[in-house]
Scaffold this motif. Sequence first.
Motif, short mmCIF file in Angstrom:
data_model
loop_
_atom_site.label_atom_id
_atom_site.label_comp_id
_atom_site.label_asym_id
_atom_site.label_seq_id
_atom_site.Cartn_x
_atom_site.Cartn_y
_atom_site.Cartn_z
N VAL A 331 36.10 66.75 9.85
CA VAL A 331 36.49 65.34 9.91
C VAL A 331 37.34 64.96 8.71
O VAL A 331 38.32 64.20 8.83
CB VAL A 331 35.25 64.43 10.01
CG1 VAL A 331 35.62 62.97 9.81
CG2 VAL A 331 34.57 64.61 11.37
N HIS A 341 34.92 64.31 15.40
CA HIS A 341 33.98 63.18 15.24
C HIS A 341 32.74 63.34 16.12
O HIS A 341 31.62 63.08 15.65
CB HIS A 341 34.70 61.87 15.54
CG HIS A 341 35.60 61.40 14.44
ND1 HIS A 341 35.14 60.81 13.29
CD2 HIS A 341 36.95 61.48 14.31
CE1 HIS A 341 36.16 60.51 12.49
NE2 HIS A 341 37.28 60.92 13.09
N GLY A 345 28.94 63.67 15.02
CA GLY A 345 27.96 62.72 15.55
C GLY A 345 26.74 63.42 16.13
O GLY A 345 25.60 63.00 15.92
N GLU A 360 30.08 57.81 14.60
CA GLU A 360 30.98 58.94 14.85
C GLU A 360 31.33 59.05 16.33
O GLU A 360 32.48 59.32 16.69
CB GLU A 360 30.35 60.24 14.35
CG GLU A 360 30.21 60.35 12.84
CD GLU A 360 31.55 60.33 12.12
OE1 GLU A 360 32.58 60.72 12.71
OE2 GLU A 360 31.57 59.92 10.94
#
Length: 502
Positions: A331, A341, A345, A360
């Motif tokens: 990221v 992302h 996440g 995210e």
Amino acid sequence: MQGSRFAFGPFVLDPGAGTLLRNDVPVAVGYRGLSLLAALVGRPGEILGKAELMDAAWPGTAVEEGNLTVQIAQLRKLLGPVDEGGEWISTVPRVGYRFTGAVEQLGDTRPKPLPLPDKPSIAVLPFVNFSNDPEQDSFADGLTEDLITDLSRISGLFVIARNSTFAYKGKAMDVREIAGDLGVRYLLEGSARRAADRVRINAQLVDAVSGEHLWAERFDRGLEDIFAVQDEVTAKIVEALLGRLRAPPPRNRPQNLEAYDLCVRARKLIDDSPQTAREAHLMLTRAVSLDPQYAEAYRWLAMNHWMGWVHWGEPVEPNRSVALELARKAVAIDPNDAGCHWVLGNLLAYERSFSEADAEFAKAFELDPNEADAWATLSDITVLAGRVDVGLEQIRKAFRLNPFPASWYYLTLGQAQYAAREYEAAVETLRRDETYRTSSRRFLAASLAQLGRIDEARAEVEMFLISNPHFTTRHWVMTEPFRDAAIQEHFVDGFRKAGLPE
């Protein structure tokens, strides 16, 4: 893309749907019996060996021959005698069995075309490798995948995911048929030829409804310009379908073509098995050593470490902390990549950092609303948070973007159906060929147990533990990102009833 139906006497067998009808009335037949009958009816008059039949009904599992004998006897009783006397299934002593009845193949049971979305919809078909070198297949595949990713980032488009378009690789089919299967209006077709340091790409955009070619172009460039060509193709398609738009923020591109080739090859292997995952790990490690600023390679390497400790039975540490470190690095290198992302996440959810994880995922969908894998992954996390209806909606959205997905989509759907107490639906999902024989068996066993079908549940547990001998419910609960105590207890209850180790 669907299987055929078979008619014999008063019966109609639909293996794909898992149904047997007698005079249009459903006949109760177990999964094993249905699998055996499908194998026999599919090759009428032929002798099928016992080993072949056992593999059809108990794939990947060693069973006693007596199990086959019992299932055949039950099938004979179920089908009854042929009208003119005799049996539908004859025994060939010491060899196997043969289906003796007359069979009519009724043809494909094609579903209705999926409805078109409310925005321009497109699928990128696998580009054909026109090089003399079969090794260049991965280059053509990588080109296809990158174009899918770039188009997906355009919020005004509906874009079908990679797994579903690659189902048509090497198949000659009418564009209208493919578009109907996938529920899109437009198809991008093309070819690529790579030789030495040059590349030639042909691409054309087709309206599958009218058959009209909306745009076509050939690109002859140096290999170092391949990513500029991808950007140009994407821009031409967007202009043809939506007019001139402001381009989304640029993605990080690899600086080393060998690293790019390694990443393309690795992402096909990453979730197949522990063996292929190890091969992918070597490729991705090499890719980031060749190109230390290659964000996509870092995020797939992060997923590789995560799958190691969550799915493949590898040590939790250092895999857990290494995965998170690699995802954060991806990221940081490319904040405009939706894939980076959602991978971060997912890992944050497993760290119980739920607010960060939610942020995210939100950023991923802001960058790419068509990211099917992200929707499927989020569904799992949402269900374990107790928001089951939302989780079901998310996995269904993933299936619409990816109608022919990877096997783990069915695991996620079956898990969500179990959480919703839709046990019959969960059993149907988890017995599909796409996911049966995988770790999804634990949810199949739990669903069967909740239906009171304890013997079937115990049989599934036995087979699950062959490939997952160290599984315990306690460890699974500690690993999974539960946010809701009632949901957690519901899964534990099903596992306990099925006989999974505590």
